[in-house]
Design an enzyme around this catalytic site. Structure first.
Site, PDB file in Angstrom:
ATOM      1  N   GLU A 286       0.831  -1.211   0.000  1.00  0.00           N
ATOM      2  CA  GLU A 286       0.000   0.000   0.000  1.00  0.00           C
ATOM      3  C   GLU A 286       0.861   1.255   0.000  1.00  0.00           C
ATOM      4  O   GLU A 286       0.642   2.181  -0.795  1.00  0.00           O
ATOM      5  CB  GLU A 286      -0.925  -0.005   1.218  1.00  0.00           C
ATOM      6  CG  GLU A 286      -1.864   1.188   1.288  1.00  0.00           C
ATOM      7  CD  GLU A 286      -2.793   1.229   0.090  1.00  0.00           C
ATOM      8  OE1 GLU A 286      -2.848   2.279  -0.578  1.00  0.00           O
ATOM      9  OE2 GLU A 286      -3.438   0.201  -0.195  1.00  0.00           O
ATOM     10  N   ASP A 290       1.156   4.027  -3.071  1.00  0.00           N
ATOM     11  CA  ASP A 290       0.740   5.417  -2.860  1.00  0.00           C
ATOM     12  C   ASP A 290       1.841   6.406  -3.222  1.00  0.00           C
ATOM     13  O   ASP A 290       1.612   7.377  -3.949  1.00  0.00           O
ATOM     14  CB  ASP A 290       0.329   5.620  -1.397  1.00  0.00           C
ATOM     15  CG  ASP A 290      -0.980   4.930  -1.043  1.00  0.00           C
ATOM     16  OD1 ASP A 290      -1.629   4.406  -1.959  1.00  0.00           O
ATOM     17  OD2 ASP A 290      -1.345   4.913   0.141  1.00  0.00           O
ATOM     18  N   SER A 505      -7.480   2.197  -3.515  1.00  0.00           N
ATOM     19  CA  SER A 505      -6.262   2.690  -2.868  1.00  0.00           C
ATOM     20  C   SER A 505      -5.252   3.146  -3.910  1.00  0.00           C
ATOM     21  O   SER A 505      -4.310   3.870  -3.592  1.00  0.00           O
ATOM     22  CB  SER A 505      -5.642   1.610  -1.980  1.00  0.00           C
ATOM     23  OG  SER A 505      -5.343   0.463  -2.744  1.00  0.00           O
ATOM     24  N   ASP A 546     -16.408  11.759 -18.528  1.00  0.00           N
ATOM     25  CA  ASP A 546     -17.615  11.119 -18.018  1.00  0.00           C
ATOM     26  C   ASP A 546     -17.548   9.617 -18.275  1.00  0.00           C
ATOM     27  O   ASP A 546     -17.378   9.181 -19.419  1.00  0.00           O
ATOM     28  CB  ASP A 546     -18.840  11.731 -18.700  1.00  0.00           C
ATOM     29  CG  ASP A 546     -20.141  11.420 -17.978  1.00  0.00           C
ATOM     30  OD1 ASP A 546     -20.075  10.773 -16.913  1.00  0.00           O
ATOM     31  OD2 ASP A 546     -21.202  11.828 -18.476  1.00  0.00           O
ATOM     32  N   ILE A 547     -17.675   8.820 -17.225  1.00  0.00           N
ATOM     33  CA  ILE A 547     -17.638   7.361 -17.333  1.00  0.00           C
ATOM     34  C   ILE A 547     -19.076   6.852 -17.387  1.00  0.00           C
ATOM     35  O   ILE A 547     -19.858   7.112 -16.463  1.00  0.00           O
ATOM     36  CB  ILE A 547     -16.883   6.729 -16.156  1.00  0.00           C
ATOM     37  CG1 ILE A 547     -15.500   7.392 -15.990  1.00  0.00           C
ATOM     38  CG2 ILE A 547     -16.755   5.221 -16.349  1.00  0.00           C
ATOM     39  CD1 ILE A 547     -14.603   7.270 -17.192  1.00  0.00           C
ATOM     40  N   GLY A 565     -23.234  11.938 -16.714  1.00  0.00           N
ATOM     41  CA  GLY A 565     -23.344  12.795 -15.544  1.00  0.00           C
ATOM     42  C   GLY A 565     -22.845  12.080 -14.303  1.00  0.00           C
ATOM     43  O   GLY A 565     -22.216  11.013 -14.370  1.00  0.00           O
ATOM     44  N   ASP A 567     -22.667   9.741 -11.120  1.00  0.00           N
ATOM     45  CA  ASP A 567     -23.289   8.477 -10.731  1.00  0.00           C
ATOM     46  C   ASP A 567     -22.585   7.940  -9.496  1.00  0.00           C
ATOM     47  O   ASP A 567     -21.481   8.380  -9.142  1.00  0.00           O
ATOM     48  CB  ASP A 567     -23.262   7.463 -11.871  1.00  0.00           C
ATOM     49  CG  ASP A 567     -21.858   7.212 -12.409  1.00  0.00           C
ATOM     50  OD1 ASP A 567     -21.033   6.648 -11.671  1.00  0.00           O
ATOM     51  OD2 ASP A 567     -21.591   7.600 -13.567  1.00  0.00           O
TER      52      ASP A 567
END
Length: 587
Positions: A286, A290, A505, A546-547, A565, A567
């Protein structure tokens, strides 16, 4: 005064003190689902009690926060100073005095007390036997069925009646959050394919199987933008639970993906005794994920990794007393006390909202608001359970409430559900980029939907067929996520080897790297940093990709669906830096 009168007066005072000291239940929770009562807690086990005093002027701070974060307000960007924020969250002196008097009755002196700069938190270290006496309760060791982790907790505690209005919360008492990394356990770590992209390569099909810095730069339209190292900009990553960011692995990562950064590294800051173990076998997946991607994207912006000590699990058969506390509260205390915290900070940890007592969640959220008012942007990953609980496999999620009713409900995550942070969901693939199935999304059961997302979220809710998921979620709650970024197949170096990592993450540090670049744009233009992002982001949806494909299953359902839009899978979408840099400099 006659002796009889004096005795009567002393007797009366004693009765009055006894009446004022009568304990009444302050908080009570049902035994948590998934935890088993193990034994009575050892009397000598140490607990670091944190006592939150009321913040009577917090609504004024919140008003300031929204004014300085609203791009259409005349005060936009006029962030508050540390001292101004502390003055607004300070408790009344009466609360300070009464709590101090109560502690003194248990032989806790002022020298035994740690106070936050605003004096709104009191911290004391006491053995279980004293905590039980103070709170009229019994602590037990509880074991988490799935992981074997143990905590010292109680399901109810009491305070003298006269203190109830002068204390908001005391922890650790009823909080069973495990504060885990938001990392998918289905698509977690696997051998990585050979990298097919370089720092100047065009986006290509290889980014469908391996995400690199180059992939993110191309996918999110960063182009050849070059940030500065000397305009006062900064970025931070939080690390918990003995997750150590390895500098040698960072150099290997830089050599492959960011050669201009080779030989540079991050600042290290220890919080609450956090360590900096640089041995190869101590490197954390992790932490490496990061820092490699957040700092790789934002180089050469000043970067800091915070290693926060403390781990809630307690091993009941070890006789040595240990502190039992939630480590992220230690980080929040620390960062609020700093004069110049990083301007963009990513956290990839959290837990189900229902594992956090609501009064504590609200106090932690108020701490995030303080940072936002000071000009800090906070990003949190939205979780890897889709609409479900912490179980990453949608097929095995139970999604039962912890309120004793055992109802099936969608389970939002915290701190992502706090309205004062930016929650980051996940995507995958390119051309088209789609929602990744584990992207945490939904609606808070604690926090009401903030005004900044009213219009966007109402449009989404209106698209749901009547009766869809009826009773499974709170349509009036704060909606998550706000935005999204890639969350699959990140090429990370761990102990010198390339591996593939997935989870929101990964999404949060990736998005935070973009935020740091946007802060660079503003600072170069002589403008203040972005600070609390959400009121701005919801006014510039054109700055996002936009996905519109994908969903986040969980709780025996297909979850929400990505649509045009906003979601509840990918929020506003993924960042288009080329557009955003022009938009943010216009305010």
């Amino acid at each position: 005064m006659h002796l009889s009168q004096g005795l009567f007066l002393l007797s009366a005072l004693g009765v009055a003190f006894a009446a004022s000291s009568t304990h009444e239940v302050k908080e009570s929770v049902n035994p948590p689902r998934g935890w088993t009562l193990h034994s009575v807690a050892p009397a000598h086990h140490n607990i670091e009690l944190k006592i939150g005093l009321p913040q009577p002027n917090f609504p004024i701070l919140e008003k300031h926060l929204y004014e300085v974060s609203d791009p259409f307000h005349e005060r936009y960007g006029q962030h508050l100073t540390k001292e101004e924020v502390e003055a607004l969250v300070a408790p009344h002196q009466e609360s300070v005095d009464l709590v101090s008097e109560w502690l003194a009755t248990h032989d806790i002196r002022e020298s035994d007390i740690q106070r936050s700069p605003a004096r709104d938190w009191v911290t004391i270290k006491v053995p279980v036997r004293l905590a039980e006496k103070m709170l009229d309760t019994t602590y037990h060791v509880w074991v988490h069925d799935a992981s074997g982790d143990s905590l010292v907790r109680t399901t109810s505690y009491s305070l003298p009646k006269h203190l109830h209005e002068h204390v908001d919360v005391i922890q650790p008492t009823t909080m069973f959050s495990r504060w885990k990394a938001h990392k998918s356990t289905i698509h977690d770590v696997s051998p990585a394919p050979a990298s097919l992209t370089g720092p100047n390569a065009k986006i290509d099909a290889s980014c469908n199987s391996t995400i690199t810095i180059s992939c993110l730069q191309q996918l999110y339209n960063v182009g050849n933008y070059t940030p500065s190292a000397d305009v006062g900009n900064s970025i931070g990553i939080t690390g918990y639970l003995e997750q150590f960011a390895n500098r040698d692995d960072l150099q290997t990562f830089y050599a492959e993906q960011r050669p201009d950064a080779v030989g540079t590294t991050f600042n290290f800051v220890s919080v609450n005794g956090g360590l900096n173990n640089q041995s190869a076998d101590a490197a954390g997946v992790e932490a490496n994920l990061d820092v490699q991607f957040a700092f790789g994207l934002s180089f050469p912006i000043n970067s800091t990794f915070f290693s926060t000590g403390g781990r809630p699990p307690f091993i009941p058969d070890i006789g040595t007393p240990e502190d039992t506390n939630e480590p992220y509260t230690e980080w929040l205390d620390f960062i609020l006390a700093q004069e110049n915290p990083p301007l963009a900070i990513s956290t990839s940890y959290g837990d189900d909202e229902q594992t956090v007592p609501e009064n504590f969640a609200r106090r932690a959220c108020a701490g995030f608001a303080q940072l936002g008012a000071r000009g800090v942007s906070l990003m949190f990953s939205s979780g890897d359970g889709g609409v479900g609980d912490g179980d990453d496999n949608p097929a095995t999620q139970t999604c039962l409430t912890n309120d004793g009713k055992n109802q099936t409900k969608f389970i939002p995550g915290f701190p992502a559900s706090c309205p004062f942070v930016t929650a980051v969901g996940g995507t995958e693939f390119i051309e088209p980029e789609i929602a990744v199935f584990f992207s945490g999304g939904g609606f808070s059961n604690f926090f009401a939907r903030p005004a900044y997302q009213d219009e966007a979220v109402k449009k989404f809710l209106d698209t749901l067929p009547p009766g869809t998921f009826e009773g499974l979620f709170n349509p009036n709650g704060r909606a998550i996520p706000d935005v999204a970024a890639q969350g699959e197949r990140f090429r990370v170096f761990l102990a010198g080897e390339a591996i593939s990592v997935a989870g929101t993450s990964a999404s949060s540090p990736a998005f935070t790297g973009i935020v740091a670049l946007l802060n660079d744009v503003r600072l170069k233009a002589g403008k203040p940093p972005l600070g609390f992002l959400n009121p701005l982001l919801y006014t510039i949806p054109e700055g996002f990709n936009d996905i519109t494909i994908g969903n986040n299953p969980g709780c025996g359902t297909e979850g929400f669906t990505a649509i045009p839009g906003w979601d509840a899978v990918t929020g506003l979408g993924t960042p288009n830096f080329g557009k955003l840099k022009d938009l943010v400099v216009g305010y």
